[in-house]
Design an enzyme around this catalytic site. Structure first.
Site, PDB file in Angstrom:
ATOM      1  N   GLY A  11      -1.282  -3.171  -2.004  1.00  0.00           N
ATOM      2  CA  GLY A  11      -1.322  -4.360  -1.511  1.00  0.00           C
ATOM      3  C   GLY A  11      -2.186  -4.110   0.027  1.00  0.00           C
ATOM      4  O   GLY A  11      -2.550  -3.377   0.176  1.00  0.00           O
ATOM      5  N   ASP A  32       2.760   0.203  -7.942  1.00  0.00           N
ATOM      6  CA  ASP A  32       2.280  -1.328  -7.676  1.00  0.00           C
ATOM      7  C   ASP A  32       1.799  -1.679  -8.968  1.00  0.00           C
ATOM      8  O   ASP A  32       1.164  -1.239  -9.827  1.00  0.00           O
ATOM      9  CB  ASP A  32       0.954  -1.153  -6.739  1.00  0.00           C
ATOM     10  N   GLY A  37      -1.796  -7.347  -5.240  1.00  0.00           N
ATOM     11  CA  GLY A  37      -2.532  -6.129  -4.924  1.00  0.00           C
ATOM     12  C   GLY A  37      -3.646  -5.893  -5.776  1.00  0.00           C
ATOM     13  O   GLY A  37      -3.763  -6.580  -6.927  1.00  0.00           O
ATOM     14  N   TYR A 150      12.196 -17.866  -0.245  1.00  0.00           N
ATOM     15  CA  TYR A 150      11.626 -16.674   0.187  1.00  0.00           C
ATOM     16  C   TYR A 150      12.584 -15.986   1.204  1.00  0.00           C
ATOM     17  O   TYR A 150      12.873 -14.812   1.063  1.00  0.00           O
ATOM     18  CB  TYR A 150      10.166 -16.841   0.798  1.00  0.00           C
TER      19      TYR A 150
END
Ligand code: UDP
Length: 323
Positions: A11, A32, A37, A150
């Site tokens: 990322g 990842d 990313g 979030y």
């Protein structure tokens, strides 16, 4: 030296951290899933023999068990990030941020591996109590407004990390990242500086949401990564929460003007109402500035780059990318 596992290492922030760790001589394992990313973010270090990259999800328990077993220290950056992504994919956001962190913490605790968890300044919500200090109350909006999912997911991550510290003595450090910027950040998920720079470089209107009087304080990714590395090697940080960012505040309209000036662009500012930019349920924050005194009491931390310098680096990067 034992390997450092960086989740989300491909990322934006992760890839800068990986480069800095390799420069220091560490061996690094990256995991990842390339959702936000990109493997290109690691182009500058892919050939380093001390780097191993695994494309996979932090929710893949067998994979994570194997990687955490090998790691000496874990830096957990993998998450669903970016206001636009959060609004557009709320299920993905909640699941990745809660389930993923739960898995990483549980496995780290089984092997008692020191771990740094990255949380977010979003957890402060719409508090007007600026600058934000780590022990402040959190002021989140209604569950009918997806933005706060979030913040809540990150707050749950923090609760869980602190619970592992208290109950299982897991050495865990929690970092609340404030607006972090620099080369390789994509504007695709809403982040303002790469969006403004691209708009200015391509002669499009620079899209200021609301009246532009809202403020943010932008930290250079290299400064942030330095703080993460210092905190990872500071045993006294365990069991604590730290703000990491920059405390120089700028309004978004001044930011737009600065980007236009620095790119020598003919672009004009275009004001876009929030409900048009996101949706009618969106709530923006008037001000967001970190109180950095707790961080500075533990590690030496002086951000090297001001927002203007960071904009210069982003412009240079975007020009190099052929924008
Ligand atoms: N913003 C803007 N134009 C854009 C993108 C963002 O005016 O094209 C504003 C956004 O409304 C917010 C600030 O810039 O007030 C920072 O937005 P970003 O998504 O980068 O970070 P966050 O809102 O999470 O602080």
């Amino acid at each position: 030296m034992a390997e450092i596992l960086v989740t989300g290492g491909a990322g934006f922030i992760g890839s800068h951290l990986v480069e800095a760790l390799l420069r220091r001589g560490d061996s690094v394992i990256v995991v990842d899933d390339l959702s936000t990313g990109s493997i290109r973010n690691l182009d500058g270090c892919r050939s380093d023999p001390k780097l191993r990259v695994h494309i996979g999800s932090i929710c893949d328990m067998p994979l994570m068990a194997e990687l955490i077993d090998r790691a000496g220290v874990i830096c957990h950056l993998a998450a669903a990030v970016g206001v636009r992504l959060i609004v557009e994919k709320p299920v993905h956001t909640i699941e990745t941020n809660i389930r993923g962190t739960e898995i990483v913490l549980e496995l780290a605790a089984r092997k008692n591996k020191p771990i740094l968890i990255t949380s977010s300044s979003e957890v402060y919500g719409k508090s007007a109590n600026v600058p934000f200090s780590e022990d402040d109350d959190l002021l989140l909006g209604s569950t009918t407004r997806p933005r706060w999912a979030y913040a809540c997911s990150k707050a749950i991550d923090e609760f869980l990390a602190l619970a592992y510290y208290r109950e299982r003595k897991l050495p865990v450090v929690i970092v609340r990242l404030f607006n972090t910027v620099g080369p390789r950040q994509t504007g695709q998920y809403g982040m303002v500086i790469p969006r403004f720079v691209r708009q200015a470089l391509t002669g499009q209107p620079v899209s200021v949401y609301g009246d532009g009087r809202q403020t943010r304080a932008f930290a250079y990714v290299g400064d942030v990564v330095g703080a993460l590395m210092s905190l990872m090697s500071e045993p006294r940080a365990a069991g604590q929460v730290f703000n990491v960012g920059n405390d120089e505040e700028i309004t978004i309209i001044d930011l737009a003007r600065l980007v236009i000036h620095k790119t020598a662009s003919a672009s004009k500012v275009e004001f876009i109402p929030f409900e048009q930019a996101y949706d009618e349920n969106f709530e923006d924050l008037a001000r967001r500035v970190p109180d950095l005194s707790k961080l500075r009491a533990l590690i030496s931390y002086t951000p090297r780059l001001h927002v203007g310098d960071v904009i210069d680096r982003v412009i240079e990067h975007e020009r190099h990318e052929g924008i």
